[in-house]
Enzyme design. Structure first.
Site, PDB file in Angstrom:
ATOM      1  CB  THR A 144       4.514 -25.795 -13.345  1.00 29.31           C
ATOM      2  OG1 THR A 144       4.037 -24.724 -14.179  1.00 29.31           O
ATOM      3  CG2 THR A 144       3.957 -25.582 -11.946  1.00 29.31           C
ATOM      4  CB  SER A 179      -4.559 -22.420 -11.014  1.00 34.66           C
ATOM      5  OG  SER A 179      -3.534 -23.404 -11.177  1.00 34.66           O
ATOM      6  CE1 TYR A 181      -0.331 -28.955 -12.333  1.00 34.35           C
ATOM      7  CE2 TYR A 181      -0.160 -26.745 -13.242  1.00 34.35           C
ATOM      8  CZ  TYR A 181       0.334 -28.024 -13.107  1.00 34.35           C
ATOM      9  OH  TYR A 181       1.509 -28.377 -13.731  1.00 34.35           O
ATOM     10  CG  HIS A 182       0.013 -23.014 -11.524  1.00 35.73           C
ATOM     11  ND1 HIS A 182      -1.115 -22.631 -12.223  1.00 35.73           N
ATOM     12  CD2 HIS A 182       0.943 -23.343 -12.459  1.00 35.73           C
ATOM     13  CE1 HIS A 182      -0.868 -22.715 -13.527  1.00 35.73           C
ATOM     14  NE2 HIS A 182       0.371 -23.146 -13.690  1.00 35.73           N
ATOM     15  CE  LYS A 185       2.858 -30.139 -11.232  1.00 41.46           C
ATOM     16  NZ  LYS A 185       3.534 -31.423 -11.497  1.00 41.46           N
TER      17      LYS A 185
END
Length: 391
Positions: A144, A179, A181-182, A185
């Site tokens: 991302t 976040s 989530y990031h 990644k």
């Protein structure tokens, strides 16, 4: 070429699996269907009615004569993963099988832990499976652009050359994720880079921008093949959300001032970028990074574009700036490079009035399925667990 798509029941994964199958690749889907389960837990639904995965695959076969293998299970279960790989024997593994929502990861501690354990451990399992039995396979991993954050310098593609105290080196570009989530990644990227270096694996990390749209050539062939389109505050992405809000005469919800600038691309370009990466694999031992986007817009500019397109269609479209639930800069520099995929032959679909008209008309067609209670954001970065009722 045999391509296994993890997360092939999801938004990007389903479109990619059909696209590759339609172009003659032997495709398998590996998915545990947890994305559907999370919808049930959170009480949300995609705008479009999604058929069961087995029915989708059968319909694809009926229409095209092409088969897609299905492996139902969790990549965090290593014995299931390695047995599925042994059965399918992939040349390439396209890895979409991760929790992909920043708001989901910020709901509370449980969702942050779930996101990181699911994403990071599943990715590690794939790396070990490749090392043990599929060292020549090519990993195409969905990353991302959010890994980079919003630095006050140009964003390069994965690596940056710096000079410090008279010495020069090329190193991974610094990451400033926004976040949990990031962050997952970022951990994935570091783990893949390390595995390529020590085991000689080959991998391409596709740092994707925000995806918009719903129709590809394949998903538009039949109602049973239709892709999901999320509009809620957890899984909905900016442009898709704005178009659906416009369709139901709900104000377009711009977070904060709307100056947040991000990279965007059409889902038709997502599937093409994956094919370009597969057809031009990385060399052994090489962790290659492509920034996968076509244009950059501020959130406020996107809202204005949707308002203009909506008014042309006779819709009454208003824009409403609401309190930003995220912790992010709303006025910042953002200039990212994206030349690698263009050099490989990507011919982008740029955001146009006709595309916005198509997306708005699609949203109007299914607007009866919208739950207006799910339009506004319910997750606060600053106060985890305080806004969203635990399920």
């Amino acid at each position: 070429m045999r391509v296994l798509v993890t997360g092939g029941d999801g938004y990007c994964g389903w479109a990619t699996a059909l696209y590759l199958s339609n172009r003659g690749y032997e495709v398998g889907i590996l998915d545990n269907l947890v994305r559907r389960h999370w919808d049930q837990q959170l009480g949300i639904e995609t705008l479009t009615p999604i058929a069961p995965i087995q029915q989708r695959i059968q319909r694809w076969r009926d229409l095209t004569g092409k088969s897609i293998d299905l492996f139902m299970g969790d990549i965090n279960n290593y014995s299931f993963l390695i047995n599925s790989l042994r059965e399918f024997q992939p040349d390439s593994i396209v890895h979409f099988g991760e929790q992909r929502s920043a708001p989901f990861s910020m709901i509370d501690r449980e969702h942050a832990v779930l996101t990181q354990s699911n994403n990071v451990m599943g990715n590690l399992n794939i790396l070990y499976a490749m090392r043990e039995e599929f060292p020549d396979a090519h990993l195409v991993k969905l990353g991302t652009m959010g890994e980079y954050g919003t630095p006050n310098i140009d964003i390069e593609e994965g690596y940056i050359t710096i000079e410090h105290n008279g010495r020069k080196d090329t190193v991974p570009y610094p990451k400033q994720p926004g976040s949990f989530y990031h962050l997952s990644k970022v951990h994935d990227s570091h783990n893949i880079h390390f595995a390529c270096k020590i085991w000689g694996l080959r991998a391409t990390d596709l740092n994707q921008g925000v995806v918009y749209g719903v129709l590809t050539e394949e998903t538009g062939m039949d109602e049973l093949l239709i892709n999901r389109l999320d509009y809620d505050g957890i899984f909905g992405t900016a442009l898709n959300r704005f178009c659906i809000q416009a369709a139901i005469n709900h104000p377009l919800t711009v977070y904060g001032k709307g100056g947040q600038t991000r990279a965007f691309l059409d889902i038709r370009d997502t599937v093409r970028c994956v094919e370009l990466a597969i057809a031009n694999p990385a060399e052994p031992g090489h962790f290659r990074v492509f920034n996968q986007f076509t244009e950059m817009f501020s959130v406020g500019d996107l809202a204005m574009m949707v308002k203009k397109a909506g008014v042309t269609l006779g819709l009454d479209v208003e824009i409403q700036n609401i309190e930003n639930p995220r912790v992010e800069l709303e006025d910042h520099y953002f200039n990212a490079k994206n030349t690698n995929l263009l050099d490989l032959g990507l011919q982008p679909h740029y955001l146009s009035d006709s595309l916005l008209d198509s997306l708005l008309n699609f949203a109007i067609k299914y607007k009866h399925r919208v739950d207006k209670n799910e339009i506004l954001p319910k997750v606060s970065w600053r106060n985890p667990g305080s806004v969203y009722a635990k399920s």
